[in-house]
Motif scaffolding. Structure first.
Motif, short mmCIF file in Angstrom:
data_model
loop_
_atom_site.label_atom_id
_atom_site.label_comp_id
_atom_site.label_asym_id
_atom_site.label_seq_id
_atom_site.Cartn_x
_atom_site.Cartn_y
_atom_site.Cartn_z
N LEU A 1 109.14 17.22 -3.29
CA LEU A 1 110.72 18.21 -2.51
C LEU A 1 109.94 19.36 -1.94
CD1 LEU A 1 112.28 17.10 -4.69
CD2 LEU A 1 112.86 19.18 -5.41
N ASP A 2 110.40 19.77 -1.38
CA ASP A 2 110.24 21.46 -0.54
C ASP A 2 109.95 22.34 -1.21
OD1 ASP A 2 112.17 21.75 -0.19
OD2 ASP A 2 113.10 21.19 1.78
N PRO A 3 108.93 23.65 -0.25
CA PRO A 3 109.63 24.61 -2.23
C PRO A 3 111.01 24.49 -1.94
CG PRO A 3 107.52 24.64 0.25
CD PRO A 3 107.93 23.55 -0.19
N GLU A 4 111.68 25.20 -0.19
CA GLU A 4 113.16 25.32 -0.68
C GLU A 4 113.60 25.00 -1.82
OE1 GLU A 4 116.92 25.62 1.92
OE2 GLU A 4 115.65 25.20 2.54
N ALA A 5 113.37 23.34 -2.25
CA ALA A 5 114.32 22.89 -3.00
C ALA A 5 114.14 22.72 -4.87
CB ALA A 5 114.51 21.20 -2.64
N ALA B 1 113.18 25.71 -5.30
CA ALA B 1 113.33 27.10 -5.45
C ALA B 1 114.89 26.80 -6.65
CB ALA B 1 113.39 27.83 -5.02
N VAL B 2 115.24 25.54 -6.62
CA VAL B 2 116.61 25.68 -6.85
C VAL B 2 116.76 25.21 -8.25
CG1 VAL B 2 117.93 25.74 -5.03
CG2 VAL B 2 117.85 23.83 -5.76
N LEU B 3 115.61 24.66 -8.58
CA LEU B 3 115.20 23.31 -9.29
C LEU B 3 114.75 24.67 -11.43
CD1 LEU B 3 112.75 20.59 -8.54
CD2 LEU B 3 114.98 20.87 -9.60
N THR B 4 115.75 25.04 -11.73
CA THR B 4 115.49 26.09 -12.71
C THR B 4 116.18 24.93 -13.73
OG1 THR B 4 117.85 26.92 -12.42
CG2 THR B 4 115.51 28.42 -11.65
N ARG C 1 105.92 24.52 -9.41
CA ARG C 1 104.92 24.57 -8.25
C ARG C 1 105.28 23.51 -8.06
NH1 ARG C 1 102.87 29.68 -7.95
NH2 ARG C 1 102.09 30.41 -10.29
N ARG C 2 105.39 22.10 -7.89
CA ARG C 2 105.72 21.04 -7.42
C ARG C 2 106.80 19.88 -8.16
NH1 ARG C 2 102.65 16.71 -9.79
NH2 ARG C 2 101.23 17.24 -11.37
N ALA C 3 107.04 19.12 -7.45
CA ALA C 3 108.03 17.95 -7.58
C ALA C 3 108.44 17.39 -7.28
CB ALA C 3 109.45 18.77 -7.81
#
Length: 756
Positions: free
Chosen positions: A272-276, A278-281, A298-300
């Motif tokens: 997943l890119d950094p933009e994606a 951001a929505v992983l909460t 940090r990473r996914a």
């Protein structure tokens, strides 16, 4: 079993090499054991880049000889080899002090939990599946070569500090391998603990969070498992308990859902890119943060869950600390995903099996309902059809009493009574089958003599047997054969067997009824010399509505319920009935066995055959009536005689062709369903004869579909009537044709005859 560096064997003391040979002295020996030359070539190609000494052997015995001569940094050992396999070779290697702790890497094309555990118990440091990935194999071998060279360098330099550091590094590697093996073993136990897919999903989430990730999402992609179902989990090491949330994939953010589907579609991990990220909460999945705050991710990456050719789902893991990569390396995650896919496939097969069982159960219940409705329909139909029989019987009797004596009236009433009895018998059979299926028949048990029942049964069917000019031979015991049963029902069973034997045997043949006594049974056999029973039909001959193949003539008729009724009534008496036949046209035998209440000796008896005959009538327009039903043919002939025509009858196709020429018929009323030659073929042959080319051909048949009418016209018929035809319409058709043949008529004049 992990190998620690300080346990590794030290090379023997060696003199200091000269500078020119320093490079060779630094090289480590690597032993590769495999029985296939092509695989040895692959290992040489992959490992020669390490710049070490490769020793390639093709058997366990050769490997044991090599370890006696030198020390190896690492041993690559094939599991499956002829003679001494890999496990036996490893056991023997461990018995030598020099190689007691030499790292062994097993190479195999298949490994299960038991096989893996055995390998590690023998001191294996790793298990690599074939075909190998060159980079992975090279890197793993390089690690152990480096460890070996490190120990040798430590010994050479006598640097205690360096030796300790090297030992600590190796210990950490070994401990990591131990943790990895223990984790995977634990994962296998957790994932295989249940066949419920929800339990397997929860187990996978618990393995991932917080051990390998801060947040995980499991998505099902297989329709059998419930495609679109997802499970989210979050948690932190040392934080609150694991939190789970379930729902449909529609709850997922578009980017997260897209990454999971991409991984499932491509069967490859997707980062997943950094933009994606951001929505992983946790809040996005209906979860609260585990603790005071939820750290940023940090990473996914999304990893597919694949079993064979089937993609069962995908799992997404997200980590809040880059340092977590030490535990959650790509190889470990892929192995965990493979084990999870196996557990999911087992759950899918269990669901499919459950669904099939439910479907079979529903089909069985529907079949039972269908059978129940069939029985209810048979009972209703039989009752409804039986209602008109009484007034018909009454009407026949009234006509007999009030009508003036006349041969034709008496003959017509005889036909009506015979057909009425046949209809009554068929309806009674249907009704009895329905009653038995519904459990409504209650037998009136009494002590009876089977000989008396046989006599009553013979009396019942004798007119039918005589009408077919058949000889019935009866042999019964001289003494009474005492049974406990219902006289009326046993008479019905025996009469049914005799009726079948007569119906399915040619006219003029013989039928035998033999009865004898055995130890505890009375046995009755009915044998005929008729059409026999095909081997394929024999096992189903007693099934309801089951009959052999019949042609257009339907010469035997019947509904296929008589034998079913006989078997069920016999079983209600505690007996059994069996059928025997050597095949078509070889006759058949039905053997009835009933329990006795006494013992007597068998003897023989006789029966008297009788014969009946019929005579044709003749009258004016020359008409031929062809029907295999004698009553039907005679009835039509009588009706035409009353019109003043000269009529003769025939009852099969060959007789029809002969009679048409002999009688010089100008009108032929022809049934389609005839034995020997059907009506279509008879019509075609008549049209081919000059004397019959212009005759009036009328089809009178029970086959009344549009295609039947078309077939009749193509065969040469002029008209097609469906049974029972209106007599006045039939007579009108003949009169109209006759007028057309008269002088001045539309057609050519056919010869007629005067009444004689």
């Amino acid at each position: 079993m992990a190998v620690q560096v300080d346990d590794l064997p030290l090379p023997p003391d060696e003199p200091e090499p000269d500078p020119d040979g320093a490079a060779d002295a630094e090289k480590a020996d690597i032993l590769v054991v495999d029985d296939l030359p092509e695989k040895l070539l692959v290992f040489r190609t992959v490992l020669e880049e390490l710049g070490q000494n490769l020793v390639l052997v093709r058997s366990g015995a050769d490997a044991l000889r090599e370890i006696l001569q030198r020390e190896f940094a690492v041993i690559l050992l094939d599991v499956n080899m002829p003679g001494i396999d890999g496990f036996e070779t490893a056991t023997l290697i461990r018995q030598h002090r020099r190689c007691r702790h030499t790292p062994i890497i097993f190479i195999t094309s298949y490994a299960d939990e038991m096989q893996t555990a055995r390998g590690y118990s023998l001191g294996a440091v790793d298990y690599i599946l074939s075909p190998v990935v060159p980079e992975i194999l090279r890197s793993k071998v390089a690690v152990f070569v480096a460890l070996y060279q490190m120990r040798r360098q430590v010994r050479r330099q006598a640097d205690a500090r360096a030796a300790v550091m090297a030992a600590q590094a190796a210990r950490r590697v070994a401990e990591a391998n131990d943790r990895r093996s223990a984790f995977l073993a634990h994962a296998s136990r957790m994932l295989s603990g249940s066949l419920q897919i929800t339990v397997a999903m929860n187990a996978l989430a618990g393995l991932l969070v917080p051990e390998l990730a801060t947040l995980a999402v499991v998505l099902l992609c297989d329709a059998d498992l419930g495609a679109g179902e997802m499970l989210a989990a979050s948690g932190q090491a040392g934080g609150a308990a694991l939190q789970l949330s379930t729902g449909r994939e529609a709850r997922l953010h578009e980017q997260v859902r897209g990454a999971l589907h991409d991984a499932a579609h491509t069967r490859q991990p997707v980062r997943l890119d950094p933009e994606a990220l951001a929505v992983l909460t946790p809040a996005a999945f209906g979860l609260s943060a585990a603790g005071e705050t939820f750290p940023p991710l940090r990473r996914a990456q999304a990893v597919p869950l694949v079993f064979g050719e089937r993609v069962l789902g995908a799992v997404l893991i997200a980590c809040s600390d880059v340092g977590e990569s030490g535990a959650a390396d790509a190889g470990l995650l892929e192995e965990l995903a493979a084990r999870a896919a196996t557990a999911f496939e087992n759950a899918r097969l269990y669901l499919v099996l459950q669904r099939e069982m439910l479907e079979r159960q529903a089909a069985q219940e529907e079949l039972q309902r269908t059978n129940r409705r069939k029985d209810e329909f048979l009972a209703m139909m039989s009752h409804e059809l039986r209602n008109p029989l009484a007034p018909i019987q009454t009407a026949v009797q009234v006509i007999r009493r009030v009508a003036a004596p006349h041969p034709k009236v008496a003959w017509a009433l005889d036909i009506a009574e015979r057909q009425l009895k046949q209809l009554t018998r068929l309806i009674e059979e249907l009704l009895d089958v329905a009653r038995i299926s519904q459990g409504k028949i209650v037998l009136k048990h009494e002590t009876l003599d089977l000989n008396a029942v046989i006599a009553q049964s013979v009396e019942t069917v004798q007119p039918f047997v005589d009408g077919r000019r058949q000889a019935l031979k009866v042999v019964v015991p001289q003494q009474p054969a005492w049974l406990l049963g219902d006289v009326a029902r046993l008479t019905q069973v025996i009469a049914n067997l005799l009726h079948n034997a007569a119906k399915y045997s040619p006219e003029g043949t013989g039928i035998e009824l033999l009865c004898w006594l055995e130890e505890d049974e009375a046995v009755l056999s009915v044998r005929d010399h008729g059409i026999g029973i095909d081997a394929a039909l024999l096992p189903r001959i007693f099934d309801l509505f089951e009959q052999g193949e019949r042609g257009l003539d339907r010469a035997q008729g019947g509904l296929g319920v008589g034998l079913t009724l006989a078997r069920r009534l016999t079983e209600m008496h505690g007996g059994r009935i069996e059928a025997f036949s050597e095949g078509p046209d070889r006759g058949s035998e039905f053997r009835l066995r009933l329990p006795r209440v006494g013992r007597v000796a068998p003897a023989t008896g006789q029966a008297l055959p009788q014969e009946t005959a019929m005579a044709p009538w003749r009258e004016a327009l020359r008409i031929l009536v062809v029907d295999d039903n004698h009553d039907a043919a005679t009835g039509i002939a009588a009706m035409l005689e009353l019109e003043g025509h000269a009529v003769c009858t025939a009852h099969d196709g060959e007789q029809a062709l002969s009679a048409a020429t002999t009688h010089r018929a100008v009108v032929v009323v022809l049934d389609i369903g005839l034995p020997l030659l059907d009506g279509y073929e008879v019509a075609r042959r008549m049209r081919a004869q000059p004397l019959l080319a212009g005759a009036l051909l009328i089809a009178l048949t029970g086959y009344g579909q549009s295609e039947d009418r078309q077939a009749a016209m193509e065969a040469g018929f002029d008209h097609h009537f469906v049974k029972p035809a209106d007599p006045q319409l039939l007579l009108a058709c003949i009169r109209q044709w006759s007028r057309q043949q008269a002088p001045g008529g539309a057609g050519e004049r056919r010869p007629t005859v005067n009444a004689s």
